[in-house]
Design a protein around this motif. Structure first.
Motif, PDB file in Angstrom:
ATOM      1  N   ILE A  62       0.843  -1.199   0.000  1.00 11.97           N
ATOM      2  CA  ILE A  62       0.000   0.000   0.000  1.00 11.97           C
ATOM      3  C   ILE A  62       0.878   1.248   0.000  1.00 11.97           C
ATOM      4  O   ILE A  62       1.950   1.277   0.605  1.00 11.97           O
ATOM      5  CB  ILE A  62      -0.968   0.020   1.207  1.00 11.97           C
ATOM      6  CG1 ILE A  62      -1.995   1.146   1.014  1.00 11.97           C
ATOM      7  CG2 ILE A  62      -0.215   0.123   2.519  1.00 11.97           C
ATOM      8  CD1 ILE A  62      -3.177   1.051   1.935  1.00 11.97           C
ATOM      9  N   LEU A 120      -3.372   6.349  -3.344  1.00 11.69           N
ATOM     10  CA  LEU A 120      -4.369   5.281  -3.295  1.00 11.69           C
ATOM     11  C   LEU A 120      -4.937   4.919  -4.667  1.00 11.69           C
ATOM     12  O   LEU A 120      -5.207   3.738  -4.916  1.00 11.69           O
ATOM     13  CB  LEU A 120      -5.469   5.626  -2.298  1.00 11.69           C
ATOM     14  CG  LEU A 120      -4.999   5.634  -0.831  1.00 11.69           C
ATOM     15  CD1 LEU A 120      -6.138   6.046   0.090  1.00 11.69           C
ATOM     16  CD2 LEU A 120      -4.427   4.288  -0.422  1.00 11.69           C
ATOM     17  N   TYR A 169      -2.346   2.603  -5.970  1.00  8.72           N
ATOM     18  CA  TYR A 169      -2.446   1.331  -5.235  1.00  8.72           C
ATOM     19  C   TYR A 169      -3.607   0.500  -5.775  1.00  8.72           C
ATOM     20  O   TYR A 169      -3.459  -0.698  -6.031  1.00  8.72           O
ATOM     21  CB  TYR A 169      -2.617   1.617  -3.738  1.00  8.72           C
ATOM     22  CG  TYR A 169      -2.909   0.392  -2.915  1.00  8.72           C
ATOM     23  CD1 TYR A 169      -1.975  -0.633  -2.801  1.00  8.72           C
ATOM     24  CD2 TYR A 169      -4.125   0.261  -2.252  1.00  8.72           C
ATOM     25  CE1 TYR A 169      -2.256  -1.767  -2.037  1.00  8.72           C
ATOM     26  CE2 TYR A 169      -4.405  -0.858  -1.491  1.00  8.72           C
ATOM     27  CZ  TYR A 169      -3.470  -1.874  -1.393  1.00  8.72           C
ATOM     28  OH  TYR A 169      -3.738  -2.989  -0.645  1.00  8.72           O
ATOM     29  N   LYS A 200      -2.743  -1.783   6.597  1.00  4.52           N
ATOM     30  CA  LYS A 200      -3.267  -0.865   5.578  1.00  4.52           C
ATOM     31  C   LYS A 200      -4.137   0.219   6.209  1.00  4.52           C
ATOM     32  O   LYS A 200      -4.033   1.398   5.847  1.00  4.52           O
ATOM     33  CB  LYS A 200      -4.065  -1.653   4.534  1.00  4.52           C
ATOM     34  CG  LYS A 200      -3.185  -2.564   3.704  1.00  4.52           C
ATOM     35  CD  LYS A 200      -4.020  -3.504   2.859  1.00  4.52           C
ATOM     36  CE  LYS A 200      -3.127  -4.545   2.215  1.00  4.52           C
ATOM     37  NZ  LYS A 200      -3.912  -5.610   1.587  1.00  4.52           N
TER      38      LYS A 200
END
Length: 188
Positions: free
Chosen positions: A72, A77, A80, A122
């Motif tokens: 992560i 994000l 990711y 995470k």
């Protein structure tokens, strides 16, 4: 001798991954796994104690591989999510195994520690980025992680009938939808 044992365990895990992804936990047969691995049922029980123990080992390996291969990055994000999408596309057995796990284990087994630890890490990374002002706080870290994971798996988890509707979507287009959707979640 240790090398032989490790090679045998790897063959058993590989064969079990294919078997469990195809038939689930209840439908999987240890005799097919053993035959596919060029081994025998006694070795399965020796190394993994039971069919459930073998499934746990398969699932733990998948979690470890995913955490290693797709770490992560709470500051990116959408990226990711895109890398998770790539991983799910490259390894469709992961989504199938996760589905079997949810269907057959949700109410009957204690949660796997590898999954709990991975999710805690995470969630902690997302929470840290929120505290540092790098991510909006619109969603709680646990909710944001759930949204990201499910968006990344969106295309591998659809029904075959739905998949026929988007047959013209290229892999790159599907990936862009995932990353754009995650980016939209992060807008204030």
């Amino acid at each position: 001798m240790t090398g032989d044992a490790q090679a045998t365990k790897k063959r058993l895990l590989d064969a079990a991954t294919r078997e469990f992804a195809t038939y689930g936990i209840a439908g999987a047969r240890v005799d097919r796994i053993a035959a596919s691995a060029g081994s025998n049922k006694a070795q399965i029980y020796h190394y993994f104690q039971s069919k459930d123990g073998l499934f746990d080992a398969v699932f733990n390996a998948i979690v470890a591989n995913t955490v290693r291969d797709v770490p992560i990055d709470a500051t990116d994000l959408p990226g990711y999510a895109g890398r998770l999408f790539d991983s799910y596309e490259a390894h469709p057995e992961v989504t199938r195994l996760a589905t079997w796990h949810r269907l057959e284990r949700a109410d009957s087994q204690a949660p796997l520690e590898s999954i709990l630890a991975s999710n805690r890490h995470k969630i902690d990374e997302i929470a840290r980025a929120q505290r540092d002002g790098l991510l909006p706080t619109r969603y709680a870290p646990v909710d944001l992680l759930a949204l990201i994971v499910h968006l990344a798996a969106l295309w591998t988890a659809t029904t075959p009938e739905y998949a026929t509707l988007v047959v013209t979507h290229s892999r790159a287009h599907r990936r862009t939808i995932v990353t754009d959707a995650v980016a939209a979640l992060l807008k204030p």
